[in-house]
Scaffold this motif. Structure first.
Motif, PDB file in Angstrom:
ATOM      1  N   ASP A  25      -4.017   0.711  -3.782  1.00  0.00           N
ATOM      2  CA  ASP A  25      -4.023   2.137  -3.432  1.00  0.00           C
ATOM      3  C   ASP A  25      -5.420   2.576  -2.984  1.00  0.00           C
ATOM      4  O   ASP A  25      -5.886   3.661  -3.316  1.00  0.00           O
ATOM      5  CB  ASP A  25      -3.533   2.992  -4.609  1.00  0.00           C
ATOM      6  N   ARG A  74       0.831  -1.209   0.000  1.00  0.00           N
ATOM      7  CA  ARG A  74       0.000   0.000   0.000  1.00  0.00           C
ATOM      8  C   ARG A  74       0.869   1.264   0.000  1.00  0.00           C
ATOM      9  O   ARG A  74       0.560   2.246  -0.697  1.00  0.00           O
ATOM     10  CB  ARG A  74      -0.913  -0.005   1.241  1.00  0.00           C
ATOM     11  N   SER A 127       2.111   1.677  -3.436  1.00  0.00           N
ATOM     12  CA  SER A 127       1.028   2.019  -4.363  1.00  0.00           C
ATOM     13  C   SER A 127       0.577   3.462  -4.186  1.00  0.00           C
ATOM     14  O   SER A 127       0.340   4.183  -5.163  1.00  0.00           O
ATOM     15  CB  SER A 127      -0.153   1.071  -4.147  1.00  0.00           C
ATOM     16  N   TYR A 128       0.451   3.890  -2.942  1.00  0.00           N
ATOM     17  CA  TYR A 128       0.045   5.272  -2.668  1.00  0.00           C
ATOM     18  C   TYR A 128       1.171   6.261  -2.970  1.00  0.00           C
ATOM     19  O   TYR A 128       0.919   7.422  -3.295  1.00  0.00           O
ATOM     20  CB  TYR A 128      -0.353   5.425  -1.206  1.00  0.00           C
TER      21      TYR A 128
END
Length: 309
Positions: A237, A157, A160-161
């Protein structure tokens, strides 16, 4: 989730055990493992050995017969293992009953006051620097213990973010992470950390969950752990999907002890009870074995109901 591994099974005579129960490295799993040990002994006369074991090793142990019961299997964290061992191989049985849960990122009150309210704020270098604890100008974010599947997903995450670029992701046992939260609150230092519920941290401190885009299955792609490039092949995300956890047992054990399997199917712990377990072990530092004895005595009639055919 903390690794305080003070399970009561350390002194048990392994050769005398009738079954083996896994002990995860987080408080509610430790409490439940000990409660099951005491309750099964009292109601079925079976002696259980408690064995510290990681999540994926536990599934392999349930298949091989090394392990008989796992007290707390989280979803969606272990969905790939559940698909393999429960759905395909039929080697593991998952209780139908589950405890509702959620997972995400939390901010202390001082972090929120400093303007960190959304996961987007973590990608702001100036706000990220507010989370710096070692003086290098780069903030730190505790994502869980190294052995937790959730920690690996938090790493996905962060990538992805995009906030992995300006924050250091810290893996450490839960007691270390929670001690850091206590210290941050006590000193007024902003802190953001991986969090989950049911958990006692929400009883102890004013912490809020960071805002995130709602879960979208089209944007939540977690590759199987067997994929050597699984992080590169994963993307997430958005917020975690709704979570839950179940008791699981070896299917062969359930065939041999259908009465115990039926008992496990009836265990109906509530989120409030799980929070109380976490508080007792992590905050009050009650030994899991002592806590389990008291819990079973207090809930004797209820447990007898679970054990009835």
């Amino acid at each position: 989730m903390a690794s305080i591994f003070i399970a009561s099974g350390a002194t048990h005579n392994v050769h005398a055990a009738d079954l083996v129960i896994a002990v995860p490295n987080w408080p509610s799993g430790q409490a439940t493992a000990n409660i099951l040990k005491v309750a099964i002994s009292k109601n079925f006369g079976l002696a259980a050995e408690l064995r510290e074991m990681g999540e994926l090793n536990a599934f392999a142990g349930l298949e091989s017969g090394e392990l008989d019961i796992h007290p707390e299997v989280w979803r969606p964290n272990l969905d790939a293992a559940i698909e393999k061992y429960v759905d395909e191989k039929k080697a593991v049985t998952l209780a139908k009953r589950a405890v509702a849960a959620w997972q995400g990122l939390c901010a202390t009150e001082d972090a929120e006051k400093a303007g960190i309210k959304s996961v987007k704020d973590l990608s702001d270098p100036e706000k990220g620097a507010l989370l710096d604890t070692d003086g290098d100008g780069r903030g730190e974010l505790w994502i869980g213990a190294a052995t937790w599947t959730s920690a690996s997903i938090e790493r996905v995450r962060a990538l992805s973010y995009g906030y992995a670029r300006n924050l250091t992701l810290v893996e450490a046992e839960e007691d270390v992470g929670m001690a850091a939260v206590d210290a941050a609150v006590a000193t007024g230092r902003p802190m953001v950390f991986a969090c989950y519920a049911p958990h006692n941290v929400f009883e102890l401190h004013k912490v809020t969950r960071l805002e995130e885009p709602a879960y979208d299955p089209a944007r939540w792609k977690i590759a199987p752990g067997s994929d050597p490039l699984w992080i590169e092949h994963s993307k997430a995300d958005v917020a975690w999907p709704p979570s839950e956890f179940h008791i699981a047992w070896s299917t062969s054990f359930g065939a041999k002890h259908a009465d115990v399997a039926a008992f496990l199917e009836k265990v109906d712990l509530t989120p409030e009870e799980v929070t109380a377990m976490t508080y007792a072990l992590q905050v009050e530092r009650q030994p899991p074995a002592d806590y389990a004895e008291k819990w079973v005595a207090k809930n004797a009639a209820r447990i007898e109901g679970w054990a009835k055919p």
